[in-house]
Enzyme design. Structure first.
Site, PDB file in Angstrom:
ATOM      1  N   CYS A  89       0.810  -1.221   0.000  1.00 40.21           N
ATOM      2  CA  CYS A  89       0.000   0.000   0.000  1.00 40.21           C
ATOM      3  C   CYS A  89       0.843   1.272   0.000  1.00 40.21           C
ATOM      4  O   CYS A  89       0.353   2.340  -0.364  1.00 40.21           O
ATOM      5  CB  CYS A  89      -0.938   0.013   1.200  1.00 40.21           C
ATOM      6  SG  CYS A  89      -2.148  -1.336   1.170  1.00 40.21           S
ATOM      7  N   ARG A 216     -20.309   8.673   0.802  1.00 43.58           N
ATOM      8  CA  ARG A 216     -21.745   8.442   1.015  1.00 43.58           C
ATOM      9  C   ARG A 216     -22.342   9.716   1.626  1.00 43.58           C
ATOM     10  O   ARG A 216     -22.230   9.964   2.822  1.00 43.58           O
ATOM     11  CB  ARG A 216     -21.961   7.233   1.919  1.00 43.58           C
ATOM     12  CG  ARG A 216     -21.464   5.935   1.290  1.00 43.58           C
ATOM     13  CD  ARG A 216     -21.945   4.710   2.043  1.00 43.58           C
ATOM     14  NE  ARG A 216     -21.474   3.491   1.417  1.00 43.58           N
ATOM     15  CZ  ARG A 216     -22.052   2.885   0.379  1.00 43.58           C
ATOM     16  NH1 ARG A 216     -23.134   3.422  -0.159  1.00 43.58           N
ATOM     17  NH2 ARG A 216     -21.547   1.771  -0.119  1.00 43.58           N
ATOM     18  N   SER A 242     -11.233   0.488   4.303  1.00 44.14           N
ATOM     19  CA  SER A 242     -11.026   1.304   3.109  1.00 44.14           C
ATOM     20  C   SER A 242     -11.803   0.730   1.934  1.00 44.14           C
ATOM     21  O   SER A 242     -11.997  -0.475   1.825  1.00 44.14           O
ATOM     22  CB  SER A 242      -9.536   1.375   2.765  1.00 44.14           C
ATOM     23  OG  SER A 242      -9.002   0.070   2.608  1.00 44.14           O
ATOM     24  N   HIS A 343      -9.214   3.617  -1.429  1.00 39.36           N
ATOM     25  CA  HIS A 343      -7.793   3.261  -1.265  1.00 39.36           C
ATOM     26  C   HIS A 343      -7.326   2.543  -2.521  1.00 39.36           C
ATOM     27  O   HIS A 343      -7.387   1.315  -2.610  1.00 39.36           O
ATOM     28  CB  HIS A 343      -7.656   2.377  -0.029  1.00 39.36           C
ATOM     29  CG  HIS A 343      -6.283   1.849   0.248  1.00 39.36           C
ATOM     30  ND1 HIS A 343      -5.123   2.419  -0.267  1.00 39.36           N
ATOM     31  CD2 HIS A 343      -5.874   0.779   1.002  1.00 39.36           C
ATOM     32  CE1 HIS A 343      -4.075   1.723   0.157  1.00 39.36           C
ATOM     33  NE2 HIS A 343      -4.511   0.725   0.919  1.00 39.36           N
ATOM     34  N   CYS A 373       0.053   1.926   6.752  1.00 36.03           N
ATOM     35  CA  CYS A 373       0.421   0.529   6.969  1.00 36.03           C
ATOM     36  C   CYS A 373       0.597  -0.155   5.619  1.00 36.03           C
ATOM     37  O   CYS A 373      -0.034   0.224   4.630  1.00 36.03           O
ATOM     38  CB  CYS A 373      -0.637  -0.184   7.800  1.00 36.03           C
ATOM     39  SG  CYS A 373      -2.312  -0.069   7.148  1.00 36.03           S
ATOM     40  N   GLY A 375       1.421  -4.119   3.586  1.00 33.54           N
ATOM     41  CA  GLY A 375       1.472  -5.558   3.686  1.00 33.54           C
ATOM     42  C   GLY A 375       2.874  -6.050   4.009  1.00 33.54           C
ATOM     43  O   GLY A 375       3.866  -5.520   3.529  1.00 33.54           O
TER      44      GLY A 375
END
Length: 387
Positions: A89, A216, A242, A343, A373, A375
């Site tokens: 990410c 939303r 996300s 994301h 963060c 992976g």
């Protein structure tokens, strides 16, 4: 000391899975973003020394070096090379670090750091665990972590339990992400950073995609509370995670020589950059200690930072980060985060940086910190100074 400056920062509005950007090949979408950066900097495309492109799903339409494919899909000349980076990410945040290191070394003067991800056209996990592709973890790694299934959803649940989060806290955080994003849209806060992308409207007529699709506008706390849990006995839902997203983003990074050649005023200066590894099992906790490490290296305290962008991969991560760092929540993700805005994996790094720089400028603030963060249990941290 040689400095690294950001002279242009832009992103596309996020597209929902199967949404407005679904018809765009990721190389073409990234190429459109590269063109926008060159235009915003008023640069001769030929002066770009390199393009470093973050992308996580480097398979299918994003395979075979998406960075170079994006260059060849843009107005940049063939003389401009391109390469691709995968730090999960944090891929395009790492691309930014590599670009800054290149111009600070003097080996290059003008580098574009960018990211792209079409999560519609190249779904998560494509080619990583499918038949015939084998496992991404080898025997030595399995021996080191016996019986462990590395999973980000599990990591998020572990963090929620470790820091004592309740379902209500997570729902409230997700709700606030949407409310902040709504306020940002209504105030025009994203207008300067978004690159309009031509799309087909619902009536089949030509339109421009300029608003993040995931927000939303009818969000309520009651609706958040009604979303089913991702795992039985857990507290995390899709509404506190996300959103899957299509998008591209990027920044143009230069040194003093590049700045003089362009004849423009910089938007920001790179003040600090670092990356740290952590526990790959809980995985998503790495931004916490990485931020403490970065502040120590930079000789700063958390109170010196005016605005924070901490990726909302799952609500427990920024909440745990706030607790660990003692940061002011009013300075965090002031225009909403990935829960509302999406994301787009490899594009999120320079997406967050783009939003951070524009937010600093809009508020007349000086320092911003970005982290996320990643992976495998990693986290990049970037501190910028608005100029």
């Amino acid at each position: 000391m040689v400095e690294a400056y950001i002279v242009a920062a832009a992103r596309t509005a996020g597209g929902r899975r199967g949404g407005k950007l679904a018809g765009w090949h990721p190389a073409d979408l990234a190429g459109k973003l590269l063109d926008a950066l060159v235009d915003r900097a008023g640069a001769d495309p030929a002066i770009v020394d390199d393009v470093i492109m973050g992308c996580v799903g480097q398979a299918s339409e994003q395979s075979t070096n998406i960075g170079r494919s994006a260059v060849l899909s843009s107005k940049l000349p063939e003389s401009v090379p391109g390469t691709s980076v995968d730090r999960q990410c944090g891929s395009s945040q790492q691309a930014l670090h590599f670009a800054a290191q290149a111009v600070m070394s003097g080996t290059m003067d003008v580098v574009i750091a960018a990211g792209v991800e079409s999560m519609t056209r190249v779904p998560m996990g494509t080619a990583s665990n499918g038949p015939g592709f084998g496992s991404w973890s080898g025997e030595e790694m399995k021996a080191r972590y016996p019986g462990i299934v590395f999973n980000q959803f599990d990591g998020a649940a572990m963090i929620a339990k470790k820091y004592g989060h309740s379902r209500d806290q997570l729902d409230q955080f997700g709700y606030e992400s949407h409310r902040k994003a709504i306020a940002a849209v209504e105030a025009g806060a994203f207008d300067a950073e978004i690159v309009p992308i031509p799309v087909e409207g619902p009536d089949g007529e030509a339109a421009l995609h300029v608003r993040d699709e995931g927000i939303r506008f009818d969000v309520t706390r009651e609706a958040m509370a009604g979303v089913k849990l991702l795992a039985e006995g857990g507290i995390i839902t899709a509404a506190t995670s996300s959103q899957i997203c299509d998008g591209a983003s990027g920044v143009m990074v230069v040194n003093e020589r590049g700045l003089k050649g362009l004849g423009v005023e910089p938007l920001a200066r790179i003040h600090h950059m670092s990356v740290r590894g952590g526990d790959p099992v809980i995985m998503l906790e790495a931004p916490l200690e990485a931020t403490s490490h970065a502040l120590r290296k930079a000789g700063m305290s958390i109170d010196d930072i005016d605005l924070f962008e901490v990726n909302e991969a799952f609500a427990p991560i920024p909440l745990a980060w706030l607790s660990h760092c003692g940061a002011d929540p009013k300075r965090l993700n002031v225009n909403g985060g990935a829960i509302a805005l999406g994301h787009p994996l490899g594009a999120s790094g320079t997406k967050l940086m783009t939003t951070l720089i524009h937010a600093l400028r809009a508020r007349g603030k000086r320092y911003g910190l970005q982290t996320m963060c990643e992976g495998g249990g990693m986290a990049n941290v970037t501190i910028v100074e608005r100029l």
